[in-house]
Design a protein around this motif. Structure first.
Motif, PDB file in Angstrom:
ATOM      1  N   UNK A  63       0.735  -0.821  -0.110  1.00  0.00           N
ATOM      2  CA  UNK A  63       0.318  -0.033   0.203  1.00  0.00           C
ATOM      3  C   UNK A  63       0.471   1.460   0.067  1.00  0.00           C
ATOM      4  N   UNK A  64       0.660   2.508  -0.730  1.00  0.00           N
ATOM      5  CA  UNK A  64       0.870   3.553  -0.190  1.00  0.00           C
ATOM      6  C   UNK A  64      -0.313   4.512  -0.685  1.00  0.00           C
ATOM      7  N   UNK A  65       0.287   5.132   0.816  1.00  0.00           N
ATOM      8  CA  UNK A  65      -0.785   6.065   0.424  1.00  0.00           C
ATOM      9  C   UNK A  65       0.093   7.653   0.206  1.00  0.00           C
ATOM     10  N   UNK A  66      -0.240   8.376  -0.782  1.00  0.00           N
ATOM     11  CA  UNK A  66      -0.140   9.051  -1.614  1.00  0.00           C
ATOM     12  C   UNK A  66      -0.807  10.745  -1.276  1.00  0.00           C
ATOM     13  N   UNK A  67       0.273  11.832  -0.474  1.00  0.00           N
ATOM     14  CA  UNK A  67      -0.225  12.998  -0.807  1.00  0.00           C
ATOM     15  C   UNK A  67      -0.420  13.719  -2.222  1.00  0.00           C
ATOM     16  N   UNK A  68      -1.171  14.360  -2.218  1.00  0.00           N
ATOM     17  CA  UNK A  68      -1.309  14.923  -3.776  1.00  0.00           C
ATOM     18  C   UNK A  68      -0.375  16.117  -3.291  1.00  0.00           C
ATOM     19  N   UNK A  69      -0.352  17.183  -2.786  1.00  0.00           N
ATOM     20  CA  UNK A  69       0.307  17.882  -2.841  1.00  0.00           C
ATOM     21  C   UNK A  69       1.180  18.489  -1.885  1.00  0.00           C
ATOM     22  N   UNK A  70       2.624  18.555  -2.578  1.00  0.00           N
ATOM     23  CA  UNK A  70       3.880  17.922  -2.038  1.00  0.00           C
ATOM     24  C   UNK A  70       5.184  18.928  -2.448  1.00  0.00           C
ATOM     25  N   UNK A  71       6.324  19.016  -2.274  1.00  0.00           N
ATOM     26  CA  UNK A  71       7.534  19.678  -3.075  1.00  0.00           C
ATOM     27  C   UNK A  71       8.500  18.273  -3.974  1.00  0.00           C
ATOM     28  N   UNK A  72       8.992  19.745  -4.794  1.00  0.00           N
ATOM     29  CA  UNK A  72       9.528  18.925  -5.405  1.00  0.00           C
ATOM     30  C   UNK A  72       9.053  17.313  -6.283  1.00  0.00           C
ATOM     31  N   UNK A  73       8.218  16.680  -5.526  1.00  0.00           N
ATOM     32  CA  UNK A  73       7.677  15.835  -7.340  1.00  0.00           C
ATOM     33  C   UNK A  73       6.160  15.412  -6.027  1.00  0.00           C
ATOM     34  N   UNK A  74       4.995  16.220  -6.970  1.00  0.00           N
ATOM     35  CA  UNK A  74       3.596  16.224  -6.013  1.00  0.00           C
ATOM     36  C   UNK A  74       2.755  14.921  -6.132  1.00  0.00           C
ATOM     37  N   UNK A  75       2.236  14.329  -5.619  1.00  0.00           N
ATOM     38  CA  UNK A  75       1.688  12.940  -5.732  1.00  0.00           C
ATOM     39  C   UNK A  75       0.892  12.047  -7.035  1.00  0.00           C
ATOM     40  N   UNK A  76       0.466  13.420  -8.180  1.00  0.00           N
ATOM     41  CA  UNK A  76       0.240  13.573  -9.200  1.00  0.00           C
ATOM     42  C   UNK A  76       1.423  13.177 -10.080  1.00  0.00           C
ATOM     43  N   UNK A  77       2.326  13.723 -10.582  1.00  0.00           N
ATOM     44  CA  UNK A  77       3.645  12.808 -10.729  1.00  0.00           C
ATOM     45  C   UNK A  77       4.240  11.879 -10.374  1.00  0.00           C
ATOM     46  N   UNK A  90      -1.607  -0.560  -4.077  1.00  0.00           N
ATOM     47  CA  UNK A  90      -2.492  -0.334  -4.016  1.00  0.00           C
ATOM     48  C   UNK A  90      -2.289   1.434  -3.985  1.00  0.00           C
ATOM     49  N   UNK A  91      -2.565   2.283  -4.194  1.00  0.00           N
ATOM     50  CA  UNK A  91      -2.042   3.479  -4.001  1.00  0.00           C
ATOM     51  C   UNK A  91      -3.172   4.429  -3.893  1.00  0.00           C
ATOM     52  N   UNK A  92      -3.405   4.320  -2.852  1.00  0.00           N
ATOM     53  CA  UNK A  92      -4.491   5.639  -2.742  1.00  0.00           C
ATOM     54  C   UNK A  92      -4.221   6.618  -1.538  1.00  0.00           C
ATOM     55  N   UNK A  93      -4.681   8.088  -2.834  1.00  0.00           N
ATOM     56  CA  UNK A  93      -4.670   9.480  -2.723  1.00  0.00           C
ATOM     57  C   UNK A  93      -5.062   9.683  -1.585  1.00  0.00           C
ATOM     58  N   UNK A  94      -4.770  10.131  -0.657  1.00  0.00           N
ATOM     59  CA  UNK A  94      -5.114  11.269   0.350  1.00  0.00           C
ATOM     60  C   UNK A  94      -4.412  12.967   0.046  1.00  0.00           C
ATOM     61  N   UNK A  95      -6.021  13.610   0.245  1.00  0.00           N
ATOM     62  CA  UNK A  95      -5.397  15.286  -0.343  1.00  0.00           C
ATOM     63  C   UNK A  95      -6.354  15.564   0.872  1.00  0.00           C
ATOM     64  N   UNK A  96      -6.366  16.737   1.129  1.00  0.00           N
ATOM     65  CA  UNK A  96      -7.266  17.833   1.137  1.00  0.00           C
ATOM     66  C   UNK A  96      -8.643  18.723  -0.059  1.00  0.00           C
ATOM     67  N   UNK A  97      -7.785  18.238  -0.863  1.00  0.00           N
ATOM     68  CA  UNK A  97      -8.943  18.627  -1.649  1.00  0.00           C
ATOM     69  C   UNK A  97      -9.930  18.133  -2.111  1.00  0.00           C
ATOM     70  N   UNK A  98     -10.732  18.704  -2.301  1.00  0.00           N
ATOM     71  CA  UNK A  98     -12.254  18.543  -2.515  1.00  0.00           C
ATOM     72  C   UNK A  98     -13.131  18.393  -3.672  1.00  0.00           C
ATOM     73  N   UNK A  99     -12.727  19.257  -4.316  1.00  0.00           N
ATOM     74  CA  UNK A  99     -13.067  19.394  -5.671  1.00  0.00           C
ATOM     75  C   UNK A  99     -12.782  18.367  -6.415  1.00  0.00           C
TER      76      UNK A  99
END
Length: 135
Positions: A63-77, A90-99
């Protein structure tokens, strides 16, 4: 008695390994502790580049718990790079973005699951249950 059983959470007996990828120290601590409560061996890194590097070194995680917004390389990249490297975790995105459009962009990068912060034991159990039955 394992701590997870004491809390009424089924113990996974260290069958599952996880990588927490987040630049926020509080989120790192919370996710690390939640995983510990569930008996999941886990490692923490501070950005997507470190997540790619640790996988490049040969380490594997269920399992990888991946934040979306990070410096150096973000979660999307980072998610795209991990998938391009053939990482099947299994990569699970974990973010405060609700849009919905921001969430959708993250999911399309190669996520298996997505949850808004803060993570809870219930959300984490939902993610872990997908690992257990993933082919």
């Amino acid at each position: 008695m394992p701590k997870s059983q004491f809390l009424g959470v089924p113990s996974l007996n260290d069958e599952v390994t996880a990588l927490v990828v987040d630049d926020n120290k509080v989120s790192q601590m919370i996710h690390h502790q939640l995983l510990n409560v569930l008996g999941i061996v886990n490692h923490v890194v501070g950005n997507g580049k470190e997540a790619v590097e640790i996988h490049s070194s040969g380490k594997k995680f269920d399992l990888v718990l991946m934040d979306r917004d990070m410096p150096v390389m973000n979660g999307i990249e980072a998610t795209k790079k991990l998938r391009d490297m053939g990482v099947k975790s299994t990569i699970a995105g974990v973010s405060s973005h609700s849009l919905s459009e921001e969430r959708q962009e993250f999911i399309e990068a190669g996520l298996d699951d997505y949850h808004e912060k803060p993570l809870t034991v219930a959300k984490l159990l939902s993610v872990v249950s997908k690992i257990k039955y993933k082919a």
